[in-house]
Design a protein around this motif. Sequence first.
Motif, short mmCIF file in Angstrom:
data_model
loop_
_atom_site.label_atom_id
_atom_site.label_comp_id
_atom_site.label_asym_id
_atom_site.label_seq_id
_atom_site.Cartn_x
_atom_site.Cartn_y
_atom_site.Cartn_z
N SER A 63 33.35 56.05 28.24
CA SER A 63 33.17 55.61 29.62
C SER A 63 34.50 55.74 30.38
CB SER A 63 32.68 54.15 29.66
OG SER A 63 33.66 53.30 29.12
N LEU A 64 34.41 55.72 31.69
CA LEU A 64 35.61 55.80 32.54
C LEU A 64 35.95 54.43 33.09
CD1 LEU A 64 34.92 59.06 34.58
CD2 LEU A 64 36.56 58.74 32.73
N LEU A 65 37.23 54.23 33.33
CA LEU A 65 37.74 52.98 33.89
C LEU A 65 38.79 53.35 34.94
CD1 LEU A 65 37.75 49.87 33.65
CD2 LEU A 65 39.57 50.13 31.97
N PHE A 66 38.64 52.83 36.15
CA PHE A 66 39.56 53.10 37.24
C PHE A 66 40.31 51.81 37.54
CE2 PHE A 66 35.97 55.88 37.49
CZ PHE A 66 36.53 57.14 37.73
N VAL A 67 41.64 51.85 37.44
CA VAL A 67 42.45 50.64 37.62
C VAL A 67 43.55 50.90 38.63
CG1 VAL A 67 43.82 48.86 36.48
CG2 VAL A 67 42.01 50.02 35.20
N ASP A 68 43.67 50.00 39.61
CA ASP A 68 44.78 50.01 40.56
C ASP A 68 45.68 48.84 40.19
OD1 ASP A 68 43.64 52.10 41.99
OD2 ASP A 68 42.59 50.75 43.36
N PHE A 69 46.87 49.13 39.71
CA PHE A 69 47.83 48.08 39.38
C PHE A 69 48.65 47.80 40.64
CE2 PHE A 69 46.96 50.11 35.29
CZ PHE A 69 46.61 49.01 34.54
N MET A 70 48.78 46.53 40.99
CA MET A 70 49.43 46.14 42.23
C MET A 70 50.92 45.87 42.02
SD MET A 70 46.74 46.55 43.79
CE MET A 70 46.52 45.93 45.40
N SER A 71 51.67 45.86 43.12
CA SER A 71 53.12 45.75 43.07
C SER A 71 53.64 44.40 42.61
CB SER A 71 53.71 46.06 44.45
OG SER A 71 53.23 45.13 45.41
N ASP A 72 52.81 43.37 42.62
CA ASP A 72 53.28 42.05 42.15
C ASP A 72 53.23 41.93 40.63
OD1 ASP A 72 50.54 41.85 41.71
OD2 ASP A 72 50.30 39.97 42.80
N ASP A 73 52.71 42.95 39.94
CA ASP A 73 52.59 42.99 38.47
C ASP A 73 51.73 41.86 37.91
OD1 ASP A 73 54.13 45.32 38.22
OD2 ASP A 73 55.99 44.17 38.21
N LYS A 74 50.97 41.18 38.77
CA LYS A 74 50.08 40.11 38.32
C LYS A 74 48.65 40.32 38.80
CE LYS A 74 52.82 36.84 39.98
NZ LYS A 74 53.30 35.51 40.34
N THR A 75 48.38 41.46 39.45
CA THR A 75 47.05 41.74 39.99
C THR A 75 46.65 43.17 39.64
OG1 THR A 75 47.58 40.30 41.86
CG2 THR A 75 45.61 41.65 42.06
N ALA A 76 45.38 43.33 39.27
CA ALA A 76 44.82 44.66 39.03
C ALA A 76 43.42 44.69 39.62
CB ALA A 76 44.77 44.97 37.54
N ILE A 77 43.06 45.81 40.22
CA ILE A 77 41.72 46.01 40.77
C ILE A 77 41.04 47.03 39.86
CG2 ILE A 77 40.36 46.69 42.78
CD1 ILE A 77 42.12 44.21 43.26
N VAL A 78 39.87 46.65 39.30
CA VAL A 78 39.19 47.47 38.31
C VAL A 78 37.82 47.89 38.84
CG1 VAL A 78 38.24 47.49 35.97
CG2 VAL A 78 40.39 46.33 36.43
N ARG A 79 37.47 49.17 38.60
CA ARG A 79 36.14 49.69 38.91
C ARG A 79 35.67 50.49 37.69
NH1 ARG A 79 39.46 51.11 42.58
NH2 ARG A 79 39.27 53.36 42.32
N THR A 80 34.39 50.43 37.41
CA THR A 80 33.84 51.19 36.28
C THR A 80 33.31 52.55 36.72
OG1 THR A 80 31.75 50.01 36.53
CG2 THR A 80 33.31 49.15 34.91
N THR A 81 33.16 52.77 38.04
CA THR A 81 32.85 54.08 38.59
C THR A 81 33.82 54.32 39.75
OG1 THR A 81 31.22 53.22 40.16
CG2 THR A 81 30.40 53.94 38.00
N LYS A 82 34.05 55.58 40.08
CA LYS A 82 35.04 55.91 41.10
C LYS A 82 34.78 55.21 42.43
CE LYS A 82 37.74 59.69 42.88
NZ LYS A 82 39.03 59.47 42.28
#
Length: 127
Positions: A63-82
């Motif tokens: 499966s695919l996993l799309f992750v945006d790691f944020m600049s505060d190093d304490k937050t991530a935004i995750v999506r399982t589809t684009k």
Amino acid sequence: MKQYLPLAAIAALGLLSACNNNDQPEVVGGPADPMAEQLKNAAPVELPPSVKVSRQYRCKDNSLLFVDFMSDDKTAIVRTTKEGSPTKLTAPEAGQPFKADGGYEVSGSGTEVTAAFAGKAAQSCHV
């Protein structure tokens, strides 16, 4: 040469007529700000974190996993589809796993992470 002298005089007169001869006083300071004291005592504003890096991972189950790691190093935004709906995961401290309600957890932020979602077993995912 004598023909240009009257033209120069007319041009000079035109420039002088553009000067402001208004006797009205100019207000420099403007009206007092009614919220100046409140703004002076307000807590500093913290901007939301920006995207530090976006990565697409391929997990062990293919499966695919799309992750945006944020600049505060304490937050991530995750999506399982684009174009899927984003899930915000947070970590209590930088370097600790990102978690959200519903069993979402992502450990790591480099080219390889471990991800667990909604009751599924944790699996490794790589770029």
